[in-house]
Write a protein that holds these residues in place. Structure first.
Motif, PDB file in Angstrom:
ATOM      1  N   TRP A   4      -9.499  10.421  35.783  1.00 16.22           N
ATOM      2  CA  TRP A   4     -10.102   8.950  35.994  1.00 16.22           C
ATOM      3  C   TRP A   4      -9.322   8.249  34.649  1.00 16.22           C
ATOM      4  CZ3 TRP A   4     -12.417   6.926  31.559  1.00 16.22           C
ATOM      5  CH2 TRP A   4     -12.827   7.841  30.824  1.00 16.22           C
ATOM      6  N   TYR A   5      -9.049   8.894  33.616  1.00 14.46           N
ATOM      7  CA  TYR A   5      -8.751   8.202  32.309  1.00 14.46           C
ATOM      8  C   TYR A   5      -7.193   8.288  32.592  1.00 14.46           C
ATOM      9  CZ  TYR A   5      -8.019  13.182  31.533  1.00 14.46           C
ATOM     10  OH  TYR A   5      -7.491  14.600  31.644  1.00 14.46           O
ATOM     11  N   GLU A   6      -6.476   8.478  33.384  1.00 18.25           N
ATOM     12  CA  GLU A   6      -5.065   8.132  33.838  1.00 18.25           C
ATOM     13  C   GLU A   6      -4.771   7.003  34.514  1.00 18.25           C
ATOM     14  OE1 GLU A   6      -3.473  13.024  33.714  1.00 18.25           O
ATOM     15  OE2 GLU A   6      -4.052  12.165  35.594  1.00 18.25           O
ATOM     16  N   ASN A   7      -5.833   6.301  34.920  1.00 19.85           N
ATOM     17  CA  ASN A   7      -5.811   5.125  35.530  1.00 19.85           C
ATOM     18  C   ASN A   7      -5.924   3.767  34.710  1.00 19.85           C
ATOM     19  OD1 ASN A   7      -5.529   6.764  38.148  1.00 19.85           O
ATOM     20  ND2 ASN A   7      -7.848   6.988  38.213  1.00 19.85           N
ATOM     21  N   GLU A   8      -5.873   2.739  35.333  1.00 20.60           N
ATOM     22  CA  GLU A   8      -6.391   1.784  34.759  1.00 20.60           C
ATOM     23  C   GLU A   8      -7.291   0.895  35.502  1.00 20.60           C
ATOM     24  OE1 GLU A   8      -2.747  -0.841  33.838  1.00 20.60           O
ATOM     25  OE2 GLU A   8      -1.613   0.959  32.685  1.00 20.60           O
ATOM     26  N   GLY A   9      -8.013  -0.021  34.966  1.00 16.31           N
ATOM     27  CA  GLY A   9      -8.912  -1.023  35.631  1.00 16.31           C
ATOM     28  C   GLY A   9      -9.005  -2.345  35.274  1.00 16.31           C
ATOM     29  N   ASN A  10      -9.915  -3.048  35.427  1.00 22.29           N
ATOM     30  CA  ASN A  10     -10.069  -4.258  35.195  1.00 22.29           C
ATOM     31  C   ASN A  10      -9.988  -4.672  33.636  1.00 22.29           C
ATOM     32  OD1 ASN A  10     -10.538  -7.367  35.667  1.00 22.29           O
ATOM     33  ND2 ASN A  10     -12.691  -6.941  35.617  1.00 22.29           N
ATOM     34  N   ASN A  11      -9.427  -5.594  33.150  1.00 27.43           N
ATOM     35  CA  ASN A  11      -9.383  -5.861  31.765  1.00 27.43           C
ATOM     36  C   ASN A  11      -9.093  -4.705  30.914  1.00 27.43           C
ATOM     37  OD1 ASN A  11     -10.240  -8.599  32.418  1.00 27.43           O
ATOM     38  ND2 ASN A  11     -12.300  -8.151  32.055  1.00 27.43           N
ATOM     39  N   SER A  12      -8.375  -3.775  31.254  1.00 27.85           N
ATOM     40  CA  SER A  12      -7.902  -2.479  30.797  1.00 27.85           C
ATOM     41  C   SER A  12      -7.095  -2.932  29.345  1.00 27.85           C
ATOM     42  CB  SER A  12      -6.852  -1.557  31.511  1.00 27.85           C
ATOM     43  OG  SER A  12      -7.512  -0.970  32.116  1.00 27.85           O
ATOM     44  N   ASP A  13      -6.722  -4.099  29.013  1.00 30.73           N
ATOM     45  CA  ASP A  13      -6.108  -4.511  27.821  1.00 30.73           C
ATOM     46  C   ASP A  13      -7.227  -4.484  26.779  1.00 30.73           C
ATOM     47  OD1 ASP A  13      -7.451  -6.869  29.149  1.00 30.73           O
ATOM     48  OD2 ASP A  13      -6.326  -7.982  27.705  1.00 30.73           O
ATOM     49  N   VAL A  14      -8.492  -4.639  26.945  1.00 32.03           N
ATOM     50  CA  VAL A  14      -9.399  -4.541  25.970  1.00 32.03           C
ATOM     51  C   VAL A  14     -10.449  -3.472  26.153  1.00 32.03           C
ATOM     52  CG1 VAL A  14     -11.536  -5.843  24.619  1.00 32.03           C
ATOM     53  CG2 VAL A  14      -9.380  -6.896  25.453  1.00 32.03           C
ATOM     54  N   PHE A 116     -17.928   7.932  34.776  1.00 26.18           N
ATOM     55  CA  PHE A 116     -16.747   7.316  34.054  1.00 26.18           C
ATOM     56  C   PHE A 116     -16.125   6.553  35.188  1.00 26.18           C
ATOM     57  CE2 PHE A 116     -18.348  11.035  31.587  1.00 26.18           C
ATOM     58  CZ  PHE A 116     -18.282  10.344  30.344  1.00 26.18           C
ATOM     59  N   ALA A 117     -15.555   5.321  34.766  1.00 23.98           N
ATOM     60  CA  ALA A 117     -14.346   4.523  35.434  1.00 23.98           C
ATOM     61  C   ALA A 117     -13.551   3.864  34.444  1.00 23.98           C
ATOM     62  CB  ALA A 117     -15.212   3.464  36.323  1.00 23.98           C
ATOM     63  N   ALA A 118     -12.276   3.902  34.623  1.00 26.84           N
ATOM     64  CA  ALA A 118     -11.377   3.303  33.830  1.00 26.84           C
ATOM     65  C   ALA A 118     -11.583   1.710  33.853  1.00 26.84           C
ATOM     66  CB  ALA A 118      -9.905   3.423  34.356  1.00 26.84           C
ATOM     67  N   GLY A 119     -11.192   1.097  32.546  1.00 26.01           N
ATOM     68  CA  GLY A 119     -11.166  -0.233  32.444  1.00 26.01           C
ATOM     69  C   GLY A 119     -12.719  -0.721  32.696  1.00 26.01           C
ATOM     70  N   GLN A 120     -12.929  -2.228  32.767  1.00 24.00           N
ATOM     71  CA  GLN A 120     -14.217  -2.683  33.132  1.00 24.00           C
ATOM     72  C   GLN A 120     -14.728  -2.708  34.495  1.00 24.00           C
ATOM     73  OE1 GLN A 120     -14.714  -6.787  31.694  1.00 24.00           O
ATOM     74  NE2 GLN A 120     -16.594  -7.080  32.607  1.00 24.00           N
ATOM     75  N   SER A 121     -15.305  -1.472  34.849  1.00 25.47           N
ATOM     76  CA  SER A 121     -15.541  -1.223  36.170  1.00 25.47           C
ATOM     77  C   SER A 121     -16.972  -0.635  36.326  1.00 25.47           C
ATOM     78  CB  SER A 121     -14.462  -0.181  36.676  1.00 25.47           C
ATOM     79  OG  SER A 121     -13.202  -0.729  36.471  1.00 25.47           O
ATOM     80  N   MET A 122     -17.980  -1.149  35.951  1.00 27.55           N
ATOM     81  CA  MET A 122     -19.184  -0.695  35.813  1.00 27.55           C
ATOM     82  C   MET A 122     -19.913  -0.604  37.009  1.00 27.55           C
ATOM     83  SD  MET A 122     -21.415   0.464  33.487  1.00 27.55           S
ATOM     84  CE  MET A 122     -21.054  -0.310  31.951  1.00 27.55           C
ATOM     85  N   GLU A 123     -19.693  -1.182  38.204  1.00 24.36           N
ATOM     86  CA  GLU A 123     -20.201  -1.010  39.298  1.00 24.36           C
ATOM     87  C   GLU A 123     -19.396   0.328  40.027  1.00 24.36           C
ATOM     88  OE1 GLU A 123     -18.793  -3.694  38.247  1.00 24.36           O
ATOM     89  OE2 GLU A 123     -20.180  -5.387  38.272  1.00 24.36           O
ATOM     90  N   GLU A 124     -18.227   0.511  39.720  1.00 24.57           N
ATOM     91  CA  GLU A 124     -17.483   2.060  40.308  1.00 24.57           C
ATOM     92  C   GLU A 124     -18.244   3.057  39.620  1.00 24.57           C
ATOM     93  OE1 GLU A 124     -13.437   4.156  40.151  1.00 24.57           O
ATOM     94  OE2 GLU A 124     -13.646   2.069  39.523  1.00 24.57           O
ATOM     95  N   ALA A 125     -18.475   3.062  38.234  1.00 29.71           N
ATOM     96  CA  ALA A 125     -19.166   3.987  37.521  1.00 29.71           C
ATOM     97  C   ALA A 125     -20.424   4.017  38.006  1.00 29.71           C
ATOM     98  CB  ALA A 125     -19.218   3.811  36.098  1.00 29.71           C
TER      99      ALA A 125
END
Length: 330
Positions: A4-14, A116-125
């Motif tokens: 999962w940490y090898e992926n990118e999600g929403n707002n991954s810059d922050v 856990f989910a990469a980036g701002q992806s709380m719904e996925e987590a």
């Protein structure tokens, strides 16, 4: 299979990643801190058997920390897959194949699901955690009160038993000395903002909810997600000011040079230099992926680094090995 940490999600810059934790307890067993060793073993066996008889049977492995060396056990705590307390007790947890869900058994509570989910992806987590939660709820008698909600070992977690967290990269806000005021503001909204590592190494912070009683899981997630979005925008605005400084641009490139050429990298230097390189990626200076940075953050902490070699390593050897791996990745 990608982690999962090898992926990118929403707002991954922050936002590095989102995490949801759900605490549950069996109605017919004492809380873990009041268990005898025999009861603890019996409950652990029961919980493991429940998952292994479910549709998720092939997705999880049982990790018995007591059977591992200290370094390997601590590496799981570094990755937030097991708590330091569970490691200290030599307890057990169940871990998904790509490490995006762990289920701690008889830690503070009987069941503690972490997803856990990469980036701002709380719904996925949340969806990952909720699926495992539904499986336990349908198979076991879980302690629940119509008045208080889910009953937990700590009164702080009564109600939903949910803790939602974002790990945020806030180098620009830190340089503006804005984080104390920001922390004070979010605390009034029922949230907590704290350093991920000691002395704010890596400019990484955890934003999490503090209230779980009298609020639904959806409301808690919506609330923290809204505040996270606002912090993301504040950090981006602060970065625009940094972009106007030629001296700061020079600092970014110098730190990339350190990581590309260093022969020794202690943990704090590694984290702080990587923070600036990650900022340089967000500001379009460097053609490096967030997943590359995420992989290094996840795999190059001391215990994890030593564990992957299968050897007990001295501090000086760890520093040299970390520098070698970073050079290869960059």
């Amino acid at each position: 299979m990608s982690r999962w940490y090898e992926n990118e999600g929403n707002n991954s810059d922050v936002v590095l990643f989102s995490r949801v934790r759900l605490a549950r307890n069996l109605a017919d067993s004492p809380f873990p801190n009041r268990m005898s060793d025999d009861i603890r073993k019996s409950v652990t066996k029961k919980l493991y058997a429940t998952l292994k008889s479910s549709q998720y049977a092939n997705e999880f492995d049982l990790i018995n920390l007591a059977e591992l060396g200290t370094t390997k056990a601590v590496s799981y705590a570094e990755k937030y897959l097991a708590s330091p307390d569970l490691v200290k007790k030599g307890g057990s947890f169940m871990l998904s194949k790509n490490e995006d869900v762990s289920v701690m058994l008889c830690e503070e509570d009987h069941i503690k699901i972490n997803a856990f989910a990469a980036g701002q992806s709380m719904e996925e987590a949340y969806e990952k955690a909720n699926n495992i939660d539904d499986m336990f709820l349908s198979s076991l008698k879980i302690a629940y009160s119509e008045k208080l909600g889910f009953l937990t070992a700590s009164p702080i977690n009564l109600g939903t038993g949910l803790k939602a967290s974002f790990v945020l990269h806030l180098p620009a806000l830190r340089r503006q000395n804005a984080l104390y005021k920001l922390s004070s503001m979010v605390s009034k909204l029922g949230l907590n903002l704290r350093e991920l590592y000691k002395n704010a190494a890596g400019d990484l912070y955890i934003l999490s909810n503090q209230v779980s009683l009298g609020i639904s899981e959806k409301s808690a997630i919506d609330n923290i997600s809204t505040i996270c979005e606002q912090i993301v925008q504040q950090e981006r605005e602060a970065r625009k000011e940094l972009a106007e400084s030629y001296e700061f641009e020079d600092k970014l490139y110098r730190n990339l040079g350190v990581l590309k050429s260093a022969r020794i990298l202690k943990t704090d230097e590694f984290l702080n230099s990587l923070s600036l390189v990650r900022l340089g990626i967000a500001m379009k200076y460097f053609d490096i992926s967030y997943s590359t940075v995420g992989d290094m953050l996840y795999s190059l902490q001391n215990a994890t680094l030593a564990s992957d070699t299968g050897k007990e390593l001295s501090d000086s050897t760890l520093h040299k090995l970390r520098a070698e791996i970073v050079r290869e990745k960059l």
